[in-house]
Design an enzyme around this catalytic site. Structure first.
Site, mmCIF file in Angstrom:
data_model
loop_
_atom_site.group_PDB
_atom_site.id
_atom_site.type_symbol
_atom_site.label_atom_id
_atom_site.label_comp_id
_atom_site.label_asym_id
_atom_site.label_seq_id
_atom_site.Cartn_x
_atom_site.Cartn_y
_atom_site.Cartn_z
ATOM 1 C CB ALA A 252 -0.901 0.012 1.228
ATOM 2 C CG ASP A 253 1.455 5.749 -1.627
ATOM 3 O OD1 ASP A 253 2.351 5.974 -0.786
ATOM 4 O OD2 ASP A 253 1.339 6.391 -2.682
#
Length: 740
Positions: free
Chosen positions: A260-261
């Protein structure tokens, strides 16, 4: 060699979960680390920290060795940490921003830059880089266009492939990094150009324009994929099974890690698709997301979800194995430090060959947009030069994402000119403020910069203007060093007004009114609207944020030591209201120049041309090239190519590198096709007065296009072929693709 399945069998559930959690350096060091977003601790127990699998944005051999040493002391199975960092366009040796790199039209050069960036970062203890950014961008309002290589899928695909190969070239020998391509997917098309905003893209557009660079990264062996913040079909990419499973794993065969960012898993709650952190954890993990970056969702949610049967142990083991496999590829089980020492870091960073490459790259990335009255180049030995502007003696020319760059090592334009121009022939003054209000810096957590940045007083401003006007009157050439603040481009730096600040515009106009010749040098991270200054100056040089050797490269070009060859990889709009504007748009039913409707009822503006001020592919050099004699094979048969040739004449007395660009248009197709599509380019060195015949080859592969299901269609019919020096100045021919 560690048997990963045997290791997995020994791991407790807590140890497995830890491998899927990424935390920032503040959890491992007493001193504060550079982090983005929330500063508060996440409510994670120390046991999770002890088992964590990776660390975000910690650099330096001393720090990474110490964190790794302490971690291994507490690790029951001695599983080493992964250190991941934002090494976007350089570690210590900072290259031009990616948008500038795109203007080099040289994948090989970008590959070399990534090799160097990886070597320096690896010497400092990094294992993974959050790069390359593969997002296609057509909207200059979006601040992160500085991290993209431009508006064209063909160019971006080549650049992304070259970047992955460069970053990972020396990975087996512990001198390279694992690449993490980002942001998957559609992030570069936010509505209104506003960062983190909703994206509305058809599947056909995704497959045609936005997916190919990511697929190229996977095909090049990219080890990791980072999800984007936006939604796709209303489902956030971080929790989108169609993206992460159907497309990435099943269709493209990706075997690496998904991550994930920053804080994106928890943001599923704000998106409205998760009720709480545990719900967000379940949705993201079941969608195919392996690592949760900087939230407590996986750390606190995976165990109860597994106990409740809401996630499978098999899926958990598969994700953990992917993380362990990368650690094994990097050699961390054999040497958790990968040979990193402070002495090795010192030897590698700022190596003279790295700085030479940075200078070469900056020189090939800047773009000359205007050069009237033979203003450039000038003879530094005999020309009286006035260097005026807020970037005259300013080392902040790295851009926002040069996280580990040291501006104290950066030569300013003033210093670089002093090395070239004799004493007495150079006058320097800032002339005006860069900005009149620096309060926005506080939004980035840079409150110390707000406190240290002082605008001129009214009295000082008047004195500076008078001094600048006096210098301008005396000089043969005035260099105006203007542009954006480096934090006006980048993440969370969306803008609605793409002009230079009004006070800069007025200052430029005042100086140009008294100067003999005026050169505007722009330092910025995005295309700007220049219609209010373009007619007031004799020359414009787009320097971008050019990196550590940018000033030397600029002087090389200004003084004629280098013949510039940069060509735009993103169009410069004529007005704010045109944006997004890009060369490869679809025709409408009423195209402005090809319709039998009355002039009123065409697809056009009443107050602005449709075309950009400076088009994709445009750039000037000290030589001049004329193209002629375009020849195209009249028919292409299945299995056989169309041969295209064109004569390129250097009509000047200066040797120069020229970029010839080939575009196609499918005249009739089952899905509307763009008016132009770049399908090939080549760079040729033309000696003064030389003519070369340049050849292109078009194959059936170049004619295919995607439908909404992601299948390639290849249809017979008539195609127009164009060859030119930019997307607006083209020779035209045609051919037919036929059965026999």
């Amino acid at each position: 060699m560690t048997s990963l399945h045997a290791l997995l069998a020994q791991m407790t559930l807590d140890e497995k979960i830890g491998q899927l959690v990424q935390l920032s350096g503040e959890f491992f060091l007493d001193e504060p680390q550079l982090t983005v977003g929330p500063k508060a601790k996440l409510g994670i127990a120390q046991a999770v920290v002890d088992n964590v699998g990776s660390v975000l944005n910690v650099s330096g051999a001393v720090k990474t060795r110490e964190i790794q040493r302490k971690h291994l002391q507490n690790s029951r199975l001695k599983i080493p940490l992964l250190f991941m960092a934002d090494v976007i366009y350089g570690y210590r040796t900072i290259f031009p921003i990616p948008l500038a790199l795109g203007c080099s039209w040289s994948p090989a050069l970008i590959r070399q830059c990534c090799v160097v960036a990886a070597r320096e970062a690896a010497s400092a203890g990094s294992h993974v880089t959050f790069a390359p950014m593969a997002d296609l961008v057509r909207d200059a309002r979006w601040g992160r266009c500085m991290e993209s290589t431009g508006e064209d899928v063909f160019l971006n695909t080549q650049y992304v492939r070259a970047s992955v190969e460069g970053f990972q070239q020396d990975m087996p020998t512990q001198h390279g990094l694992a690449a993490c391509v980002k942001h998957f997917a559609g992030y570069g098309a936010p509505i209104g150009g506003r960062d983190y905003n909703t994206v509305e893209l058809s599947h056909q557009s995704l497959f045609e324009d936005y997916f190919p660079p990511f697929q190229a990264a996977i095909d090049a062996g990219c080890e990791m994929v980072m999800t984007s913040f936006n939604t796709v079909d209303g489902v956030p990419a971080t929790a989108n099974p169609w993206l992460l499973k159907t497309l990435l794993r099943e269709r493209w065969g990706f075997q690496g890690i998904t991550i994930a960012d920053y804080a994106a898993v928890k943001e599923l709650i704000a998106h409205g698709v998760a009720a709480d952190e545990q719900d967000a954890c379940a949705i993201a993990f079941n969608a195919g997301l392996d690592i949760d970056m900087k939230t407590a969702c996986y750390a606190n949610g995976l165990k109860p979800l597994l106990a409740a049967g809401k996630i499978s142990e098999r899926a958990l083991d598969d994700a953990v194995l992917r993380v362990l496999r990368l650690k094994q590829k990097l050699g961390l089980f054999d040497d958790p430090y990968r040979g990193v020492t402070p002495e090795g870091e010192q030897r590698c960073c700022y190596h003279p060959e790295h700085l030479r490459l940075a200078r070469e790259t900056a020189g090939k990335s800047l773009v000359v947009l205007k050069n009237d009255r033979q203003t450039l180049p000038f003879n530094p030995a005999t020309t009286r030069v006035a260097l005026i502007g807020p970037y005259a003696d300013n080392p902040d020319i790295f851009g926002l994402w040069a996280v580990y760059g040291e501006k104290s090592r950066c030569t300013t334009l003033k210093t670089a000119l002093q090395e070239t121009i004799p004493d007495g022939n150079l006058c320097v003054t800032p002339g005006c403020d860069l900005l009149l209000d620096y309060g926005f810096l506080g939004e980035f957590g840079a409150t110390h910069q707000v406190e240290q940045t002082r605008c001129l007083t009214d009295n000082e401003r008047a004195q500076e203007l008078e001094r600048a006007l006096d210098y301008a009157r005396q000089a043969d050439v005035v260099l105006l060093a203007m542009g954006e603040h480096m934090m006006q481009s980048g993440e969370a730096a969306s803008r609605t007004d793409l002009h230079l600040p009004r006070h800069q515009v007025e200052f430029i106009q005042q100086i140009a009114a008294v100067a003999k010749k005026t050169v505007l040098i722009l330092f910025n991270g995005r295309p700007l609207v220049l219609t209010d200054v373009v007619d007031h100056v004799d020359a414009i040089v787009e320097a971008w944020f050019p990196g550590i050797e940018g000033s030397h490269a600029l002087v090389d070009v200004l003084s004629g030591k280098r013949n510039p060859s940069g060509r735009l990889s993103m169009s410069f709009p004529y007005a704010n209201g045109q944006v997004p504007v890009y060369y490869n748009a679809l025709n409408t039913g009423r195209p402005a120049h090809q319709s039998d409707h009355s002039p009123r009822f065409l697809s056009k503006y009443l107050d602005c041309p449709n075309a950009p001020l400076f088009p994709f592919g445009f750039g000037l050099s000290w030589h001049e090239t004329r193209l002629s004699d375009l020849h195209v094979t009249p028919r292409l048969l299945p299995g056989g190519p169309v041969m295209v040739s064109v004569a390129a004449h250097n009509t000047s007395d200066v040797d120069g590198l020229e970029t010839l660009q080939l575009y196609l248009h499918d005249c009739v197709a089952s899905i509307a096709r763009p008016a132009l599509q770049l399908k090939g380019f080549t760079q040729v060195m033309l000696a003064a007065g030389e003519t070369q015949v340049v050849h292109f080859e078009i194959t059936p592969h170049d004619l295919g296009f995607y439908d909404a299901e992601g299948d390639v269609r290849l249809e017979y019919g008539r195609f127009r072929v164009f060859v030119g020096l930019n997307s607006a100045s083209l020779l035209e021919g045609e051919f037919y693709y036929a059965e026999s």
